[in-house]
Design a protein around this motif. Structure first.
Motif, PDB file in Angstrom:
ATOM      1  N   GLY A 239       0.822  -1.220   0.000  1.00 27.70           N
ATOM      2  CA  GLY A 239       0.000   0.000   0.000  1.00 27.70           C
ATOM      3  C   GLY A 239       0.847   1.257   0.000  1.00 27.70           C
TER       4      GLY A 239
ATOM      5  N   GLY B 283       4.019   1.696  -0.988  1.00 26.90           N
ATOM      6  CA  GLY B 283       4.743   1.909  -2.239  1.00 26.90           C
ATOM      7  C   GLY B 283       3.838   2.437  -3.328  1.00 26.90           C
ATOM      8  N   MET B 284       2.659   1.857  -3.398  1.00 30.38           N
ATOM      9  CA  MET B 284       1.763   2.250  -4.473  1.00 30.38           C
ATOM     10  C   MET B 284       1.248   3.679  -4.284  1.00 30.38           C
TER      11      MET B 284
ATOM     12  N   MET C 298       3.901   6.268  -4.953  1.00 33.64           N
ATOM     13  CA  MET C 298       4.141   6.383  -6.391  1.00 33.64           C
ATOM     14  C   MET C 298       3.070   7.263  -7.038  1.00 33.64           C
ATOM     15  N   PHE C 299       1.832   7.014  -6.660  1.00 34.40           N
ATOM     16  CA  PHE C 299       0.759   7.818  -7.259  1.00 34.40           C
ATOM     17  C   PHE C 299       0.807   9.264  -6.764  1.00 34.40           C
TER      18      PHE C 299
ATOM     19  N   LEU D 226       3.311  10.872  -8.793  1.00 36.12           N
ATOM     20  CA  LEU D 226       2.833  10.940 -10.173  1.00 36.12           C
ATOM     21  C   LEU D 226       1.854  12.098 -10.358  1.00 36.12           C
TER      22      LEU D 226
ATOM     23  N   THR E 247       8.157  15.940 -10.335  1.00 37.89           N
ATOM     24  CA  THR E 247       8.248  15.240 -11.613  1.00 37.89           C
ATOM     25  C   THR E 247       6.881  14.679 -11.962  1.00 37.89           C
TER      26      THR E 247
ATOM     27  N   GLY F  70       3.687  13.316 -13.511  1.00 34.67           N
ATOM     28  CA  GLY F  70       3.549  12.536 -14.724  1.00 34.67           C
ATOM     29  C   GLY F  70       4.599  11.453 -14.875  1.00 34.67           C
ATOM     30  N   LYS F  71       5.580  11.469 -13.982  1.00 36.64           N
ATOM     31  CA  LYS F  71       6.617  10.438 -14.007  1.00 36.64           C
ATOM     32  C   LYS F  71       6.398   9.470 -12.841  1.00 36.64           C
ATOM     33  N   PHE F  72       6.848   8.266 -13.037  1.00 38.17           N
ATOM     34  CA  PHE F  72       6.772   7.267 -11.978  1.00 38.17           C
ATOM     35  C   PHE F  72       8.100   7.306 -11.223  1.00 38.17           C
ATOM     36  N   ASP F  73       8.079   7.921 -10.058  1.00 38.87           N
ATOM     37  CA  ASP F  73       9.314   8.291  -9.376  1.00 38.87           C
ATOM     38  C   ASP F  73       9.842   7.150  -8.504  1.00 38.87           C
ATOM     39  N   LEU F  74      11.076   6.803  -8.755  1.00 41.73           N
ATOM     40  CA  LEU F  74      11.667   5.682  -8.022  1.00 41.73           C
ATOM     41  C   LEU F  74      11.871   6.010  -6.547  1.00 41.73           C
TER      42      LEU F  74
ATOM     43  N   THR G  49       8.735   5.959  -4.542  1.00 44.90           N
ATOM     44  CA  THR G  49       8.138   4.632  -4.446  1.00 44.90           C
ATOM     45  C   THR G  49       8.869   3.776  -3.421  1.00 44.90           C
ATOM     46  N   VAL G  50      10.190   3.833  -3.469  1.00 49.21           N
ATOM     47  CA  VAL G  50      10.968   3.076  -2.480  1.00 49.21           C
ATOM     48  C   VAL G  50      10.696   3.606  -1.076  1.00 49.21           C
TER      49      VAL G  50
ATOM     50  N   PHE H  28       7.212   2.381   0.133  1.00 44.66           N
ATOM     51  CA  PHE H  28       7.010   1.056   0.750  1.00 44.66           C
ATOM     52  C   PHE H  28       7.753   0.946   2.068  1.00 44.66           C
TER      53      PHE H  28
END
Lengths: 529, 529, 529
Positions: free
Chosen positions: C324, C326-327, C330-331, C334, C339, C341-345, C348-349, C352
């Motif tokens: 949950g 991480g997702m 990420m959103f 996004l 950034t 519109g980008k899926f940011d690493l 996201t890390v 999670f």
């Protein structure tokens, strides 16, 4: 939600018995509802599919309550530790895939693995585990959505459902991660989200149910009242050569075909070759971590540590198959590879992985010698498979199709050849190696029935996965950007590649003082703003 | 193949008792058959070496069958999980060695570790485990080749032979990987194959038998009817400071001496120094993974989790020795190193590894305070050892000799100083800390007998390994290229170094858009073909 | 040293009951003796603080001696394996922190993690474990220094003290490593040594005692004769959202504030942004390894594997919260990030990880659905937290404060919302889910008392840690170079940065043939001297 517990039996029998009739015919499915549609259709045209369990379990010892409780604890510790090791494979996968990828698509690889891991958790909790491991009919499980209505222990084991879930989640996640491998470098991230929902939420668990569900038609094949009763053998896949790896590998293949190769990828027969990965140490370390995690994958699949001979045998067989695979692939590349005369790292790593994939199905039933040999053959399989894909002009940057798809099929079939006839069913309080449960392959004096059952199982699943995934990928290819499966051209060819396009960064962002690294000149102090 | 089970006793006694007479004399052996020749010779000149076990085990509790079965499961889970952790050390080793290597020899390091791991599996299955752990005589085991004819459980334990195998395989693989460390950068890959066969298939298991075999002459030393009865002490090496690490370190030393230094390597006394490794983060992470894996190495060596105080004590001692070693080596380099005043990463990592190596032998018998101190001393040992090798102009790129060889000897001896006298023998159903089994060192009021036994054991093994390996390496040096131990000159000096010469690739292959990384100019889209 | 065993009760109750009165007032402490001073002061001004345990444990089953011994073994295996996994998190932390750091401060990050790990071992052995886990009074433990005078088993568990020590050492080390995260890039290494002594030796264990000590005032809060009896709830922190992560995060925050930002760091509101990390693959792999290690952290905190439903539930909840988090992060990035519109690493890390931190406290008492949701919220918390710190111009290079500090507080509070009311206390021989022990949050029909207790606990600890650490950091800032907390300016701005200044090397030392990497020209053979 009421669960029909009488449909369950000991875990291994789940993977070994056949109880339902089934006739395979060509069927066309589409989109994300493919799996569900398949089931509804099957239920309509195949009435009376669902039989009852007639499997008589071996007489168990009569432990006291506290002894049962302790044995359940031992089994649960084993299963959970194994689950954690399987989860560790994610670190290995991400290193392997990123290391063998080009630098420009590295962050994309990382993000796909992370995102898929997160998505898989939520989908497998909501629907995947229910589809795969609850009872229902031969094609799909119909209970336990959101883990509601589950019994305390997973039937036939000493392990709580909630612990069985995480073990199986780690498996599902492995399958999911494999798929991204062959599709590296040209898949848009939104397309990845869409297909991952399909693979993780529907394709893997529903097709997996056929082999591992309590009433899956491949699991119950060959038993009275079920599909192909006369065969007398069910489909066996101890830890998932087919269920996890072939599903992953065939889905990869479908994806790679639908996508087409990366822009600028020239194949060997056209005078080119695989673009080199960007970080071989990372890939090699990833391979070792995968091997390490496999010790959860295979030995943990007993779901029992009371079967001490079984878990020891599985661990040893797993080791030897990896050794055989790595060595044979190294020699294959040395003798016949493009870099003839060189000891090739990529093939060697993929070789031991192929050995691991191959032993995953037969690990419980073969001897160490058999494991060494069938693992060695897997090393050749992966070498030939890579050559075949190159010849077919299919772009699989990390060899996911040969390693997981082809070696998975080989390993599954190999049980029909190498099963020694000494071992039967594992169980929560020990093994049952009595006569009716024994599995014997051709090389040990058995008849061809085991091999036939394995062939039916693995090819049924491989074809079904390929067809269903191909349709799904095609549908996603029809979507407009940015949801289209294949990323826009500038996403591949622009400066920074896919990483910059979809993720806004390089894998190794330029550091302020990077130029000093070139050795061309020295710089004074300057600090990043 | 008939096995004389009466020769076995509880595992720890295997490592503690002495039952055979033995007189050490200078012997010259050669080539790959060295180990076997040694044994044959010994058997001819030393008749009547083999005695019978007179060890009276402590009265065990009388568990029911189901209780015994559960305890065996607990012990087997423990042993297998430990085996998996030890295997994980391969990921650590490869990172450590590759990180401390120059970039041009990195792929070679990776491939050696992978190949040795594969080779070791097959050889240890075929012959190594038999030589080492089956009964035979004081010098070699003579049963169980290809794991044939083994009993269900490894004698004196609750662990199946097939599970004991994988635990011991992981140990053998560790030893094998250590050897490659000191020989990085100038060993031809075919030469590596040859010497690895010698180390893994013969030298490690046969010499290891002396200390860990059921009837090894160092294990039985000091008991009636065996070597040096009057000493009254056997050689003890709980988890292998000597058996694994000193064997690895001394074989490394022999290899490094026979090979000579890398071309262009200038030593400190000649105005040069160790060429820097190419990736310190990788090396440091590898060090942590090794530390992690050591928690399988040492605590797992009880082969029993019924001895809960024992496994806890071993785990804690292992931790504290690592902490002491890391800290002391850091301060040694800070105070006296070439980079005086700097906190040196390489020494710190090698320091905690040296602490881990040192505690590996005495971990069961010392106190946390003793562990901290003896680990700290190991930190100084590794600092001095590196300086010594540099002075002797021996090129050991990762410090394998000081870390594994010297610290292993120190750790083995330290038992004779730091053993508290409170702990005796571990066993499958619990510890036996009764009087005759206790081990007491000089610092705790014991006499010098333990120290003597340790010195005899570790120096016997160190010298034997060095001599045998030196002869073997020399023989391989006489072979023509490409089988010669040392690679052709152009393999070292050519563009791309050893990686390109033997493996056809760089560790970090040039990417099509690498120039943009230099920050000197921007490039438009261009794609790898 | 005599230990008052009557003060102990089952481990979970340790973390749940409240038995002491306490009034919080502003207090100023200083330097390294802060923790001790605090205690002495509190003991003087708050007489009669120490009560006796009145907790009646649930009736345990009556196992035989051998059964008890087996259950203790099962619990100890579980605890030790968990400890090893938690230790593995060090490899993850070092990769995460180094990967998100700039290249010029990478070796420094590595060395801090290694040194802190070594230091922590020795201090936690000497004093930390005693302060934290022995009895004493509500503020500090006063026995068991150097592990002297301990009982065989940690009271209320089936686990030896010596095994409990290493589990708790791994926790302490985690906290210690977190602190270095926010202080990357401008802390002198000698300053790091000083503050690490303070955190590891005093602040973490003493403040941790409040919540996890057998008689800590937050643990005993709400029970008769103790602090805030009328609340009727103790502070619960199952695996340390607050005790480990918030302590680490708040100490980080204090350090980052006292240090100020790195030279040249320009914040978002000033037109800049976070300087990019240098190695995203390393950071992402580190994240996965941390997730893997968390399976020791949370499930291992039962210290019991007899509670099979408990360990399975904790493992599954841990997974889902990470998914949950991480997702959602990420959103969030996004939709609302820089950034967009980008899926940011990075997010996201960290997302999670935030989910993992958040579930660490409530993991035993919530449902999988609750875990998913509260983990998802943590993903937003970390997104907002990063923005907040950037707005406040606080330089936290790896997001340690939002991930560990803020998400830790959120997770601790979330128990008051999401506890289902079905689960109570875990114990060495099974769970006790009887009425008086159940924990129910607001969303499941409970009253606000649990939420209040959680708020009191987490904010008390957060504030205390922040204040004490701030004072300590300020004092170290007053020291002269090189002992000053902040490194000399040239240490930050010089060629090679902090790595060269304090450690004498680059993370990726220049290799002799590096220029060929630039692709600009080819070089002939040249060898490093």
């Amino acid at each position: 939600m009421k669960v029909n517990l009488t449909k369950f039996k000991s875990l291994s029998s789940v993977r070994q018995l056949t109880r339902e009739k089934w006739a395979f015919g060509a069927t066309i499915f589409g989109g994300k509802m493919i799996g569900l549609g398949l089931v509804v259709l099957a239920m309509m045209i195949l009435p009376g599919l669902i039989g009852t369990s007639a499997h008589a379990a071996a007489t168990p010892p009569k432990p006291t309550d506290i002894e049962t409780s302790m044995m359940n604890s031992i089994d649960t510790v084993w299963t959970l530790v194994a689950a954690f090791l399987v989860f560790a494979m994610q670190a290995g996968f991400v290193m392997l895939e990123a290391g063998f990828a080009r630098k420009r698509e590295t962050v994309n690889v990382l993000m796909e693995c992370i995102f898929d891991t997160c998505l898989c958790g939520i989908l497998f909790y909501a629907i995947g585990y229910a589809f795969m491991f609850s009872s229902g009919n031969g094609f799909i499980g119909l209970h336990w959505f959101f883990l509601q209505g589950t019994p305390d222990l997973y039937p036939g084991t000493g392990v709580p459902v909630i612990a069985h879930w995480i073990f199986q989640y780690a498996f599902a996640d492995t399958c999911s991660t494999v798929v991204s491998g062959a599709m590296i470098g040209r898949t848009g991230f939104r397309g990845d989200i869409l297909y991952s929902i399909g693979i993780t939420g529907f394709i893997y668990p529903i097709i997996g149910h056929w082999a591992w569900g309590p009433d899956g038609f491949l699991a119950t094949m060959g038993t009275a009242g079920h599909f192909f009763t006369s065969l007398g053998q069910g489909f066996r896949d101890f830890a998932g050569s087919t269920v996890v790896h072939t599903i992953g590998g065939m889905a990869s293949l479908a994806g790679a075909i639908v996508l087409g190769p990366r822009i600028g990828r020239i194949f060997a027969r056209d005078g080119g070759g695989m673009p080199p990965g960007h970080n071989l140490p990372m890939a090699a370390v990833g391979g070792f971590i995968l091997w390490f995690g496999w010790y959860g994958f295979n030995p943990g699949s007993t779901l029992s540590a009371m079967d001490i001979q079984g878990i020891g045998r599985v661990a040893t067989n797993t080791t030897l198959a990896a050794c055989g695979g790595g060595m044979m692939a190294m020699f294959a590349a040395l003798w016949w590879g493009e870099t003839k005369g060189k000891f090739d790292l990529g093939f060697t790593v993929n070789g031991f992985l192929a050995g691991l994939v191959a032993i995953t199905c037969p690990c419980y039933w073969v001897s160490p010698l058999g494991a060494t040999i069938l693992g060695g053959v897997a090393g050749f399989v992966v070498f030939g498979g890579v050559k075949l894909l190159e010849y077919l002009r299919i772009d699989d940057p990390i060899g996911a199709v040969p390693v997981h798809g082809f070696a998975g099929i080989w390993g599954t079939l190999s049980l029909g050849l190498f099963a020694t006839g000494e071992y039967g069913i594992t169980g929560p309080y020990g093994a049952d190696n009595t006569a009716p449960n024994l599995v014997k392959g051709l090389f040990y004096g058995g008849d061809a029935s085991v091999l036939k059952a394995q062939a039916i199982g693995t090819f049924t699943i491989a074809i079904a996965v390929f067809v269903v995934t191909w349709v799904m990928m095609k549908l996603i290819m029809f979507l407009p950007h940015p949801w289209k499966l294949r990323v826009e051209e500038k996403g591949e060819t622009g400066t920074g590649g896919l990483d910059m396009f979809d993720h806004g960064t390089d894998a190794y962002p330029i550091q302020d003082d990077d130029v000093s690294l070139s050795g061309l000149f020295e710089k004074g102090p300057k600090v990043t703003a």
